[in-house]
Design a protein around this motif. Structure first.
Motif, PDB file in Angstrom:
ATOM      1  N   GLY A  12      -1.769 -12.774  -2.582  1.00  0.00           N
ATOM      2  CA  GLY A  12      -0.778 -13.692  -2.043  1.00  0.00           C
ATOM      3  C   GLY A  12      -0.561 -13.544  -0.552  1.00  0.00           C
ATOM      4  O   GLY A  12       0.562 -13.734  -0.059  1.00  0.00           O
ATOM      5  N   VAL A  13      -1.634 -13.214   0.174  1.00  0.00           N
ATOM      6  CA  VAL A  13      -1.540 -13.052   1.631  1.00  0.00           C
ATOM      7  C   VAL A  13      -2.697 -13.799   2.276  1.00  0.00           C
ATOM      8  O   VAL A  13      -3.587 -14.310   1.592  1.00  0.00           O
ATOM      9  CB  VAL A  13      -1.577 -11.557   2.035  1.00  0.00           C
ATOM     10  N   SER A  14      -2.693 -13.835   3.599  1.00  0.00           N
ATOM     11  CA  SER A  14      -3.771 -14.491   4.324  1.00  0.00           C
ATOM     12  C   SER A  14      -4.982 -13.574   4.438  1.00  0.00           C
ATOM     13  O   SER A  14      -4.878 -12.347   4.268  1.00  0.00           O
ATOM     14  CB  SER A  14      -3.303 -14.882   5.728  1.00  0.00           C
ATOM     15  N   ILE A  15      -6.135 -14.206   4.742  1.00  0.00           N
ATOM     16  CA  ILE A  15      -7.349 -13.419   4.983  1.00  0.00           C
ATOM     17  C   ILE A  15      -7.148 -12.476   6.165  1.00  0.00           C
ATOM     18  O   ILE A  15      -7.607 -11.327   6.148  1.00  0.00           O
ATOM     19  CB  ILE A  15      -8.549 -14.365   5.228  1.00  0.00           C
ATOM     20  N   ALA A  16      -6.437 -12.946   7.185  1.00  0.00           N
ATOM     21  CA  ALA A  16      -6.177 -12.108   8.363  1.00  0.00           C
ATOM     22  C   ALA A  16      -5.379 -10.860   7.981  1.00  0.00           C
ATOM     23  O   ALA A  16      -5.630  -9.769   8.496  1.00  0.00           O
ATOM     24  CB  ALA A  16      -5.424 -12.910   9.418  1.00  0.00           C
ATOM     25  N   THR A  17      -4.434 -11.005   7.051  1.00  0.00           N
ATOM     26  CA  THR A  17      -3.638  -9.851   6.613  1.00  0.00           C
ATOM     27  C   THR A  17      -4.514  -8.838   5.875  1.00  0.00           C
ATOM     28  O   THR A  17      -4.401  -7.623   6.080  1.00  0.00           O
ATOM     29  CB  THR A  17      -2.480 -10.302   5.715  1.00  0.00           C
ATOM     30  N   VAL A  18      -5.406  -9.345   5.000  1.00  0.00           N
ATOM     31  CA  VAL A  18      -6.327  -8.440   4.299  1.00  0.00           C
ATOM     32  C   VAL A  18      -7.189  -7.685   5.308  1.00  0.00           C
ATOM     33  O   VAL A  18      -7.386  -6.471   5.187  1.00  0.00           O
ATOM     34  CB  VAL A  18      -7.222  -9.229   3.324  1.00  0.00           C
ATOM     35  N   SER A  19      -7.674  -8.395   6.325  1.00  0.00           N
ATOM     36  CA  SER A  19      -8.494  -7.757   7.359  1.00  0.00           C
ATOM     37  C   SER A  19      -7.708  -6.678   8.083  1.00  0.00           C
ATOM     38  O   SER A  19      -8.232  -5.587   8.352  1.00  0.00           O
ATOM     39  CB  SER A  19      -8.993  -8.809   8.349  1.00  0.00           C
ATOM     40  N   ARG A  20      -6.437  -6.971   8.375  1.00  0.00           N
ATOM     41  CA  ARG A  20      -5.600  -5.960   9.056  1.00  0.00           C
ATOM     42  C   ARG A  20      -5.408  -4.729   8.182  1.00  0.00           C
ATOM     43  O   ARG A  20      -5.401  -3.597   8.675  1.00  0.00           O
ATOM     44  CB  ARG A  20      -4.240  -6.568   9.422  1.00  0.00           C
ATOM     45  N   VAL A  21      -5.237  -4.951   6.897  1.00  0.00           N
ATOM     46  CA  VAL A  21      -5.064  -3.816   5.979  1.00  0.00           C
ATOM     47  C   VAL A  21      -6.294  -2.917   6.004  1.00  0.00           C
ATOM     48  O   VAL A  21      -6.199  -1.686   6.120  1.00  0.00           O
ATOM     49  CB  VAL A  21      -4.800  -4.312   4.543  1.00  0.00           C
ATOM     50  N   PHE A  22      -7.482  -3.525   5.918  1.00  0.00           N
ATOM     51  CA  PHE A  22      -8.708  -2.741   5.887  1.00  0.00           C
ATOM     52  C   PHE A  22      -8.993  -2.069   7.224  1.00  0.00           C
ATOM     53  O   PHE A  22      -9.766  -1.117   7.291  1.00  0.00           O
ATOM     54  CB  PHE A  22      -9.889  -3.622   5.473  1.00  0.00           C
ATOM     55  N   ASN A  23      -8.365  -2.558   8.297  1.00  0.00           N
ATOM     56  CA  ASN A  23      -8.521  -1.947   9.618  1.00  0.00           C
ATOM     57  C   ASN A  23      -7.346  -1.050   9.970  1.00  0.00           C
ATOM     58  O   ASN A  23      -7.201  -0.640  11.125  1.00  0.00           O
ATOM     59  CB  ASN A  23      -8.703  -3.024  10.687  1.00  0.00           C
ATOM     60  N   ASN A  24      -6.483  -0.755   8.944  1.00  0.00           N
ATOM     61  CA  ASN A  24      -5.342   0.159   9.134  1.00  0.00           C
ATOM     62  C   ASN A  24      -4.427  -0.281  10.262  1.00  0.00           C
ATOM     63  O   ASN A  24      -3.945   0.540  11.040  1.00  0.00           O
ATOM     64  CB  ASN A  24      -5.840   1.589   9.385  1.00  0.00           C
ATOM     65  N   SER A  25      -4.191  -1.574  10.362  1.00  0.00           N
ATOM     66  CA  SER A  25      -3.320  -2.088  11.413  1.00  0.00           C
ATOM     67  C   SER A  25      -1.861  -1.727  11.135  1.00  0.00           C
ATOM     68  O   SER A  25      -1.387  -1.795   9.988  1.00  0.00           O
ATOM     69  CB  SER A  25      -3.455  -3.614  11.513  1.00  0.00           C
ATOM     70  N   ALA A  26      -1.147  -1.371  12.198  1.00  0.00           N
ATOM     71  CA  ALA A  26       0.275  -1.046  12.076  1.00  0.00           C
ATOM     72  C   ALA A  26       1.124  -2.297  11.893  1.00  0.00           C
ATOM     73  O   ALA A  26       2.338  -2.198  11.649  1.00  0.00           O
ATOM     74  CB  ALA A  26       0.734  -0.281  13.320  1.00  0.00           C
ATOM     75  N   LEU A  27       0.518  -3.478  12.005  1.00  0.00           N
ATOM     76  CA  LEU A  27       1.257  -4.736  11.891  1.00  0.00           C
ATOM     77  C   LEU A  27       1.553  -5.106  10.438  1.00  0.00           C
ATOM     78  O   LEU A  27       2.308  -6.042  10.173  1.00  0.00           O
ATOM     79  CB  LEU A  27       0.460  -5.871  12.551  1.00  0.00           C
ATOM     80  N   VAL A  28       0.955  -4.392   9.495  1.00  0.00           N
ATOM     81  CA  VAL A  28       1.136  -4.688   8.073  1.00  0.00           C
ATOM     82  C   VAL A  28       2.085  -3.657   7.464  1.00  0.00           C
ATOM     83  O   VAL A  28       1.961  -2.460   7.708  1.00  0.00           O
ATOM     84  CB  VAL A  28      -0.216  -4.655   7.330  1.00  0.00           C
ATOM     85  N   THR A  29       3.040  -4.150   6.656  1.00  0.00           N
ATOM     86  CA  THR A  29       3.975  -3.232   6.017  1.00  0.00           C
ATOM     87  C   THR A  29       3.269  -2.381   4.970  1.00  0.00           C
ATOM     88  O   THR A  29       2.220  -2.774   4.429  1.00  0.00           O
ATOM     89  CB  THR A  29       5.126  -3.992   5.335  1.00  0.00           C
ATOM     90  N   ARG A  30       3.845  -1.250   4.674  1.00  0.00           N
ATOM     91  CA  ARG A  30       3.252  -0.354   3.689  1.00  0.00           C
ATOM     92  C   ARG A  30       3.176  -1.024   2.314  1.00  0.00           C
ATOM     93  O   ARG A  30       2.188  -0.884   1.594  1.00  0.00           O
ATOM     94  CB  ARG A  30       4.081   0.931   3.602  1.00  0.00           C
ATOM     95  N   GLU A  31       4.217  -1.772   1.961  1.00  0.00           N
ATOM     96  CA  GLU A  31       4.251  -2.447   0.667  1.00  0.00           C
ATOM     97  C   GLU A  31       3.105  -3.454   0.545  1.00  0.00           C
ATOM     98  O   GLU A  31       2.415  -3.508  -0.480  1.00  0.00           O
ATOM     99  CB  GLU A  31       5.589  -3.159   0.498  1.00  0.00           C
ATOM    100  N   THR A  32       2.891  -4.238   1.624  1.00  0.00           N
ATOM    101  CA  THR A  32       1.807  -5.224   1.602  1.00  0.00           C
ATOM    102  C   THR A  32       0.448  -4.539   1.530  1.00  0.00           C
ATOM    103  O   THR A  32      -0.442  -4.959   0.779  1.00  0.00           O
ATOM    104  CB  THR A  32       1.875  -6.119   2.854  1.00  0.00           C
TER     105      THR A  32
END
Length: 345
Positions: A12-32
């Motif tokens: 339930g998120v954008s492709i950009a958010t998934v990419s940020r997660v896999f790149n350990n971006s600090a812009l994504v919440t821990r829950e997401t």
């Protein structure tokens, strides 16, 4: 096979958010992030690291180049680097040039594009190579002989540790102290030999080339050194092996020859590897924290890799501490375990 689009839709998120997660971006919440990883695991989705590195211009990998991968000292350096790297979501890529300085540039070039920065433990003659690598990648030097203006470094106080060990032996009354040296062109070996000579001169004792036995930091060279030591006349009353691996081989050979280590001849080492305290007699040595050295090097490199601006080089010196045990002839009241070290140098 599942795609990044499938993961994004199921989470339930954008492709950009998934990419940020896999790149350990600090812009994504821990829950997401936890939800995305859970979905990725359920779908058996494997991120394409090569594709992500092209997008982000980051591999999230640190390179490590060492002269060898053999022995506890190097394994502890690697463990310290990995411990710090994993905290920021980085992996490490490790290679050894096996004491062949001519391969340093070749290996460094092979890592270009595969790592975001490089930690290097290289001999003096490779410093010009370091400058070439530094123009393309952030570099942190491990254990350079001298600080370099163009990159950060972490080094051991080899000279101070060696100096403190010989001062200790002199303080116990020894006047004929031999040394088993390390490999030629090795910075640790050279500085430990320098500290040995300086300590003898400071005590009014003249260094004697016949008391300087060649070794290579491996157990067998320590074992072989015993033969030369026992052939000397008069026989030295103490010997400083410039690393613990050689001290282990030396103690084995001396014991086999009927020499009572700690009584007939004091034996000491350098590094404080795990087995040192379990030898009989337990080994008097110089403690250096190779794990902390690796971790400090990774900290410096990550600071530079993650910074958007030019980072001023930093230089860290890791302390060396004398650990007194029974192999030098100390009695139970003088001996200290790893929790009771006294400062050396």
């Amino acid at each position: 096979m599942a795609t990044i689009r499938d993961v994004a839709k199921a989470a339930g998120v954008s492709i950009a958010t998934v990419s940020r997660v896999f790149n350990n971006s600090a812009l994504v919440t821990r829950e997401t992030a936890e939800r995305v990883w859970r979905v990725a695991n359920d779908l058996d989705y494997w991120p394409n690291s090569a594709a992500m590195s092209l997008t982000t211009n980051r591999t999230r990998t640190l390179g490590v180049l060492l002269p060898d991968l053999y022995g506890e000292f190097f394994s502890e350096i690697i463990r310290g680097i990995d411990d710090r790297a994993r905290r920021d979501g980085y992996q490490i890529l490790v290679s050894g040039f096996h004491d062949d300085p001519g391969r340093v540039l070749e290996i460094a070039r092979s890592m270009l594009g595969r790592v975001d920065g490089l930690m290097m433990l290289v001999p003096d003659e490779s410093i010009d190579v370091v400058a070439k690598v530094r123009r393309r990648l952030p570099v942190v030097l491990l254990n350079p002989r001298e600080e370099q203006n163009h990159c950060s470094s972490v080094r051991l106080d080899n000279r101070g540790g060696s100096l403190g060990m010989i001062q200790h032996l002199v303080g116990m009354g020894h006047r004929d102290i031999a040394i088993v040296t390390g490999p030629q062109t090795n910075v640790d070996a050279d500085e430990r030999l320098l500290g040995y000579r300086e300590a003898l001169l400071a005590a009014g004792l003249k260094p004697d080339p016949t008391r300087e036995i060649a070794g290579d930091f491996r157990e067998f060279s320590g074992f072989k050194a015993a033969e030369e030591l026992l052939a000397l006349a008069p026989r030295p009353t103490a010997v400083f092996a410039t690393n613990d691996n050689m001290a282990v081989g030396l103690i084995s050979a001396l014991t086999a020859a009927g020499v009572q280590v700690g009584e007939d001849m004091a034996v000491t080492g350098f590094d404080d590897i795990t087995i040192a305290r379990y030898l009989r007699p337990a080994l008097t040595t110089v403690h250096v924290d190779a794990f902390a050295m690796g971790r400090a090097g990774a900290e410096l490199l990550l600071t530079e890799v993650q910074s958007e601006e030019e980072v001023e080089p930093s230089h860290v010196v890791m302390p060396a501490e004398l650990v007194i045990r029974e192999s030098c002839g100390a009695d139970a009241s003088q001996a200290q375990d790893g929790q009771g070290r006294s400062a050396a140098g």
